[in-house]
Write an enzyme that holds these catalytic residues in place. Structure first.
Site, PDB file in Angstrom:
ATOM      1  N   ALA A  32     -42.899  13.211  14.263  1.00  0.00           N
ATOM      2  CA  ALA A  32     -42.155  13.596  13.209  1.00  0.00           C
ATOM      3  C   ALA A  32     -40.867  13.787  13.323  1.00  0.00           C
ATOM      4  CB  ALA A  32     -42.820  14.489  12.234  1.00  0.00           C
ATOM      5  N   HIS A  37     -34.857  17.413  16.734  1.00  0.00           N
ATOM      6  CA  HIS A  37     -35.349  16.338  18.048  1.00  0.00           C
ATOM      7  C   HIS A  37     -33.880  15.717  18.508  1.00  0.00           C
ATOM      8  CE1 HIS A  37     -39.130  17.121  15.783  1.00  0.00           C
ATOM      9  NE2 HIS A  37     -39.542  17.442  16.947  1.00  0.00           N
ATOM     10  N   LYS A 149     -35.061  26.937  17.110  1.00  0.00           N
ATOM     11  CA  LYS A 149     -35.657  27.294  16.003  1.00  0.00           C
ATOM     12  C   LYS A 149     -37.250  28.019  16.482  1.00  0.00           C
ATOM     13  CE  LYS A 149     -38.056  24.431  13.328  1.00  0.00           C
ATOM     14  NZ  LYS A 149     -39.552  24.974  13.529  1.00  0.00           N
ATOM     15  N   ARG A 187     -42.304  20.015   9.528  1.00  0.00           N
ATOM     16  CA  ARG A 187     -42.925  20.451   8.494  1.00  0.00           C
ATOM     17  C   ARG A 187     -42.560  20.117   7.098  1.00  0.00           C
ATOM     18  NH1 ARG A 187     -47.404  23.453  10.737  1.00  0.00           N
ATOM     19  NH2 ARG A 187     -46.992  23.843  12.667  1.00  0.00           N
TER      20      ARG A 187
END
Ligand code: PAF
Length: 279
Positions: A32, A37, A149, A187
């Site tokens: 995801a 990333h 994070k 998320r």
């Protein structure tokens, strides 16, 4: 870009690169993928000869089965995002490939796992230790890249590297945010419109809190952050903590030495978001 699903294929490919003296950079992910990333991939490309990205939703780090079920899985899209980054190798194994038998190892991260995410998500960091050590054993990278994070996760990984004597440099990379300040997270794509609109209030609050540190003591500022976030009807804090950047010891007085990091976990409806800011 090579996409491999088995350990053996990956090990033999990487052995060839290593024989040629190439340095391997590793970006572990659960897929995801988003710009957060991709920033890790870019950094790995800068610092290594070959970049390996793993995409594996690790069941052992989910303490809530519903969370595991709803975690987004978008492999085709992920591969499309990685191609333009010139990612060299993607490792996308099955659960059986990583865990041919259940992993019963129990890590002891000591104090580091007793606060914040460790306290609220029992077993989570043990699962992270299990999967990251398995991936490190397979890939044996020179460097591995993690986003800030997951600030506490980086401390856990560094501790594991020390405990297991891995010769791997852990590189922490800055949080990447949406234009509205919301920290990029896989998320976020699970948020409905109302929660998506309101979630940027989390970082806006952390930024304001940073400006208020000279006017409030530690417990006042934590209370202020909590009230400010909870006043938004779409958000509910799970914890607000201020810790030392290196040791994660909970800060009681501003005078304590070392950089401080404000960390929060916030529910936006059913979706749990984390964020932090270095003071
Ligand atoms: O940060 C994550 O996405 C995961 O915890 C990690 C490091 C890929 C392990 O599954």
């Amino acid at each position: 870009m090579k996409v491999l699903n088995t350990k053996n294929e990956l090990i033999s490919l990487l052995e060839n690169y290593k024989k040629e003296g190439k340095k391997i950079g590793f970006v572990p992910t659960m897929g995801a993928l988003h710009e957060g990333h991709l920033s890790l991939v870019k950094e790995s490309k800068k610092q290594s000869d070959i970049t390996v990205v793993s995409i594996f939703v690790n069941p052992t780090q989910f303490n809530d089965p519903e969370d595991l079920k709803r975690y987004p899985r978008t492999l085709e899209k992920d591969l499309e995002l990685l191609k333009p980054e010139n990612c060299d190798v993607v490792f996308a194994p099955s659960v059986e490939e990583i865990y041919p038998e259940p992993d019963t190892r129990k890590f002891d991260f000591g104090y580091l796992e007793t606060v914040m995410e460790g306290a609220k998500r029992p077993g989570h960091f043990n699962g992270v230790g299990q999967v990251v050590s398995r991936l490190f054993d397979i890939i044996k990278p020179h460097k591995a890249f993690f986003g800030m994070k997951d600030f506490q996760q980086i401390a856990i990984i560094r501790n594991m590297v020390h405990q297991l004597h891995y010769n791997i440099e852990i590189i922490s990379c800055p949080i990447i945010r949406e234009e509205n300040g919301l920290a990029k997270s896989s998320r976020n794509m699970l948020l409905d419109e109302d929660h998506k609109k309101n979630a940027p209030h989390i970082y806006a609050t952390l930024k304001k809190a940073k400006e208020l540190v000279s006017q409030k003591n530690v417990s006042e500022i934590k209370q202020w952050i909590s009230d400010e976030i909870n006043n938004n009807p779409y958000l509910e804090t799970e914890y607000v903590e201020i810790v030392d950047e290196m040791t994660l010891q909970v800060t009681k007085e501003w005078e304590e030495k070392g950089n401080k990091v404000v960390c929060v976990a916030v529910y936006a409806g059913k979706i749990r978001l984390i964020d932090n800011i270095v003071l």
